[in-house]
Scaffold this active site. Structure first.
Site, PDB file in Angstrom:
ATOM      1  N   LYS A 119       0.839  -1.208   0.000  1.00 52.92           N
ATOM      2  CA  LYS A 119       0.000   0.000   0.000  1.00 52.92           C
ATOM      3  C   LYS A 119       0.866   1.247   0.000  1.00 52.92           C
ATOM      4  O   LYS A 119       0.538   2.232  -0.661  1.00 52.92           O
ATOM      5  CB  LYS A 119      -0.937  -0.007   1.209  1.00 52.92           C
ATOM      6  CG  LYS A 119      -2.073  -1.006   1.062  1.00 52.92           C
ATOM      7  CD  LYS A 119      -3.032  -0.947   2.228  1.00 52.92           C
ATOM      8  CE  LYS A 119      -4.141  -1.977   2.094  1.00 52.92           C
ATOM      9  NZ  LYS A 119      -4.992  -2.049   3.278  1.00 52.92           N
ATOM     10  N   LYS A 200      -4.479 -10.400  -6.512  1.00 48.20           N
ATOM     11  CA  LYS A 200      -5.730 -10.864  -5.893  1.00 48.20           C
ATOM     12  C   LYS A 200      -6.895  -9.957  -6.283  1.00 48.20           C
ATOM     13  O   LYS A 200      -6.686  -8.776  -6.602  1.00 48.20           O
ATOM     14  CB  LYS A 200      -5.566 -10.942  -4.378  1.00 48.20           C
ATOM     15  CG  LYS A 200      -5.458  -9.619  -3.692  1.00 48.20           C
ATOM     16  CD  LYS A 200      -5.571  -9.735  -2.178  1.00 48.20           C
ATOM     17  CE  LYS A 200      -5.583  -8.306  -1.626  1.00 48.20           C
ATOM     18  NZ  LYS A 200      -5.882  -8.119  -0.268  1.00 48.20           N
ATOM     19  N   LYS A 203     -11.040  -4.749  -3.840  1.00 49.02           N
ATOM     20  CA  LYS A 203     -12.055  -3.688  -3.941  1.00 49.02           C
ATOM     21  C   LYS A 203     -11.487  -2.452  -4.609  1.00 49.02           C
ATOM     22  O   LYS A 203     -12.202  -1.659  -5.183  1.00 49.02           O
ATOM     23  CB  LYS A 203     -12.530  -3.288  -2.540  1.00 49.02           C
ATOM     24  CG  LYS A 203     -13.309  -4.348  -1.814  1.00 49.02           C
ATOM     25  CD  LYS A 203     -13.669  -3.842  -0.410  1.00 49.02           C
ATOM     26  CE  LYS A 203     -13.777  -4.995   0.558  1.00 49.02           C
ATOM     27  NZ  LYS A 203     -13.136  -4.772   1.830  1.00 49.02           N
TER      28      LYS A 203
HETATM   29  P1  TYM Z   1     -10.673  -6.837   3.785  1.00 51.34           P
HETATM   30  O1  TYM Z   1     -11.778  -5.864   3.910  1.00 51.34           O
HETATM   31  O2  TYM Z   1      -9.585  -6.543   2.822  1.00 51.34           O
HETATM   32  O3  TYM Z   1     -11.239  -8.264   3.398  1.00 51.34           O
HETATM   33  C1  TYM Z   1     -12.270  -8.908   4.140  1.00 51.34           C
HETATM   34  C2  TYM Z   1     -12.033 -10.409   4.129  1.00 51.34           C
HETATM   35  O4  TYM Z   1     -11.999 -10.901   2.787  1.00 51.34           O
HETATM   36  C3  TYM Z   1     -10.776 -11.627   2.554  1.00 51.34           C
HETATM   37  N1  TYM Z   1     -10.358 -11.373   1.164  1.00 51.34           N
HETATM   38  C4  TYM Z   1     -10.153 -12.329   0.247  1.00 51.34           C
HETATM   39  N2  TYM Z   1     -10.259 -13.669   0.308  1.00 51.34           N
HETATM   40  C5  TYM Z   1     -10.006 -14.362  -0.837  1.00 51.34           C
HETATM   41  N3  TYM Z   1      -9.627 -13.791  -2.003  1.00 51.34           N
HETATM   42  C6  TYM Z   1      -9.503 -12.444  -2.106  1.00 51.34           C
HETATM   43  N4  TYM Z   1      -9.163 -11.896  -3.258  1.00 51.34           N
HETATM   44  C7  TYM Z   1      -9.763 -11.649  -0.952  1.00 51.34           C
HETATM   45  N5  TYM Z   1      -9.735 -10.314  -0.695  1.00 51.34           N
HETATM   46  C8  TYM Z   1     -10.083 -10.169   0.602  1.00 51.34           C
HETATM   47  C9  TYM Z   1      -9.789 -11.035   3.560  1.00 51.34           C
HETATM   48  O5  TYM Z   1      -8.745 -11.934   3.828  1.00 51.34           O
HETATM   49  C10 TYM Z   1     -10.677 -10.781   4.766  1.00 51.34           C
HETATM   50  O6  TYM Z   1     -10.827 -11.960   5.534  1.00 51.34           O
HETATM   51  N6  TYM Z   1      -7.593  -6.100   7.646  1.00 51.34           N
HETATM   52  C11 TYM Z   1      -8.875  -6.677   7.292  1.00 51.34           C
HETATM   53  C12 TYM Z   1     -10.018  -6.162   8.125  1.00 51.34           C
HETATM   54  C13 TYM Z   1      -9.846  -6.319   9.609  1.00 51.34           C
HETATM   55  C14 TYM Z   1      -9.933  -7.548  10.314  1.00 51.34           C
HETATM   56  C15 TYM Z   1      -9.737  -7.207  11.692  1.00 51.34           C
HETATM   57  C16 TYM Z   1     -10.135  -8.881   9.929  1.00 51.34           C
HETATM   58  C17 TYM Z   1      -9.625  -5.329  10.497  1.00 51.34           C
HETATM   59  N7  TYM Z   1      -9.564  -5.879  11.777  1.00 51.34           N
HETATM   60  C18 TYM Z   1      -9.754  -8.191  12.679  1.00 51.34           C
HETATM   61  C19 TYM Z   1     -10.156  -9.864  10.936  1.00 51.34           C
HETATM   62  C20 TYM Z   1      -9.962  -9.515  12.291  1.00 51.34           C
HETATM   63  C21 TYM Z   1      -9.166  -6.319   5.835  1.00 51.34           C
HETATM   64  O7  TYM Z   1      -8.717  -5.321   5.334  1.00 51.34           O
HETATM   65  O8  TYM Z   1     -10.044  -7.168   5.228  1.00 51.34           O
END
Ligand code: TYM
Length: 338
Positions: A119, A200, A203
């Site tokens: 990032k 990957k 969003k």
């Molecule tokens: P975020 O919003 O990027 O993604 C949410 C969840 O989706 C999974 N994910 C994917 N899985 C498979 N293929 C993909 N292309 C893909 N893109 C995203 C992510 O692994 C995630 O499980 N940092 C986290 C949010 C967060 C969080 C937490 C998660 C903040 N605090 C505490 C768990 C526990 C995030 O940005 O997820």
């Protein structure tokens, strides 16, 4: 709404950033698994809006996306009668615990985080929130003393840091936190972009054809899958290095239908990419169309969404206060006179 007093099950906590519409990667790698865990765990599912502002956001859009994210969770089956659904900024304690954890977290470990490096590369000026992000994430998890954290593969390194910080705090001050285990599903843990299958699905991808959104209409899903990048070889088989596009479509189809890769290769032996893509699109539409219909109903009813968030925040806050007072006592902060 979910009654935490009556439950003494292992705890899971997880969430997603409200940075737009959730996509097929979020669904297959994450939300689908969460929904299946609700009967066996005490579940905290939250919208991580404080993490979201590590990258610039338009305030009105962030607010709208927060409700949209909640409605998408619920459309995928997250049930406020079974689980605590809340927004991160509604609960005091996440940032307070993050501060305490930051004081035992080596700077070098944050600078080595892959997501930070990726990032930061894309930013003109890097804010400190981006570096601090994984500490806040560790606080989210430890505040509820989660046993299990279901995530996609990209979050694994953040989970490792969380485990390190839990162990370090326990060793420094006395046992306080569970050391949480990641739960990464076998299928769908890393869904790739349809247009650039070496990255990957994300969003923030500016090419909208690269992601299938959870609430895309059937026509849009079909168009995106039919225009997914493949290769000129023409055979439907897994080969991540030479055929990343086809491999990604096979993994998506396998995650949705639970068919093995070998069975899929057999099913499509001798067939062309057109037939294969049409079948993959049909399978995705069969799963996502009912999600979009439920979403369309839920998003119209903001009063109900507010009620869900209020109940979720109240339950989460109780647990958060409990953990935070324990942590404050252990690090030597005197209790506030009542
Ligand atoms: P975020 O919003 O990027 O993604 C949410 C969840 O989706 C999974 N994910 C994917 N899985 C498979 N293929 C993909 N292309 C893909 N893109 C995203 C992510 O692994 C995630 O499980 N940092 C986290 C949010 C967060 C969080 C937490 C998660 C903040 N605090 C505490 C768990 C526990 C995030 O940005 O997820």
């Amino acid at each position: 709404m979910a009654d935490s007093a009556a439950i003494s099950k292992p705890v899971i906590l997880t969430g997603a950033q409200p940075t737009g519409r959730l996509h097929l990667g979020n669904y297959l790698g994450a939300v689908r698994n969460w929904s299946a865990m609700q009967n066996d765990y005490e579940c905290y599912f939250f919208v991580t809006n404080q993490h979201a502002i590590t990258l610039p956001k338009v305030p009105a859009e962030l607010r709208k996306n927060t409700y949209s994210c909640l409605a998408q969770y619920m459309a995928c089956g997250l049930d406020p009668e079974k689980s605590h659904l809340f927004v991160q900024s509604h609960v005091y304690g996440h940032n307070e615990l993050a501060w305490v954890l930051s004081c035992i977290c080596p700077l070098g470990q944050l600078e080595r985080m892959t997501q930070f490096k990726d990032k930061a590369k894309k930013q003109i000026s890097v804010n400190s929130g981006l570096l601090f992000y994984p500490v806040l994430m560790a606080a989210d998890i430890l505040l509820y003393n989660a046993h299990v954290v279901p995530v996609g593969e990209d979050q694994k390194q953040h989970l490792e840091l969380t485990r390190d910080l839990a162990e370090k705090f326990n060793a420094t001050y006395s046992p306080t936190f569970n050391v949480p285990e990641p739960y990464i599903g076998k299928a769908g843990a890393r869904v790739m972009s349809l247009q650039n299958p070496n990255s990957k699905m994300s969003k923030s991808d500016p090419n909208q054809l690269g992601t299938v959104d959870l609430i895309d209409t059937a026509d849009v899903i079909r168009k995106k899958i039919m225009s997914a990048v493949t290769d000129s070889e023409g055979s439907i088989r897994v080969d991540a290095e030479n055929k990343p596009g086809v491999t990604n479509l096979i993994s998506i189809y396998s995650a949705i239908t639970e068919k093995s890769v070998a069975a899929i290769e057999d099913e499509f032996a001798g067939k062309g990419y057109g037939d294969f893509k049409k079948t993959v699109a049909d399978a995705i539409i069969a799963v996502l169309d009912p999600v979009r219909q439920r979403y369309d109903e839920l998003i119209k009813n903001q009063g109900y969404l507010d009620e869900v968030l209020k109940a979720g925040a109240e339950a989460a806050q109780k647990t958060a206060w409990k953990t935070l007072s324990k942590v404050y006592r252990k690090v030597g902060f005197p209790e506030r006179a009542r």
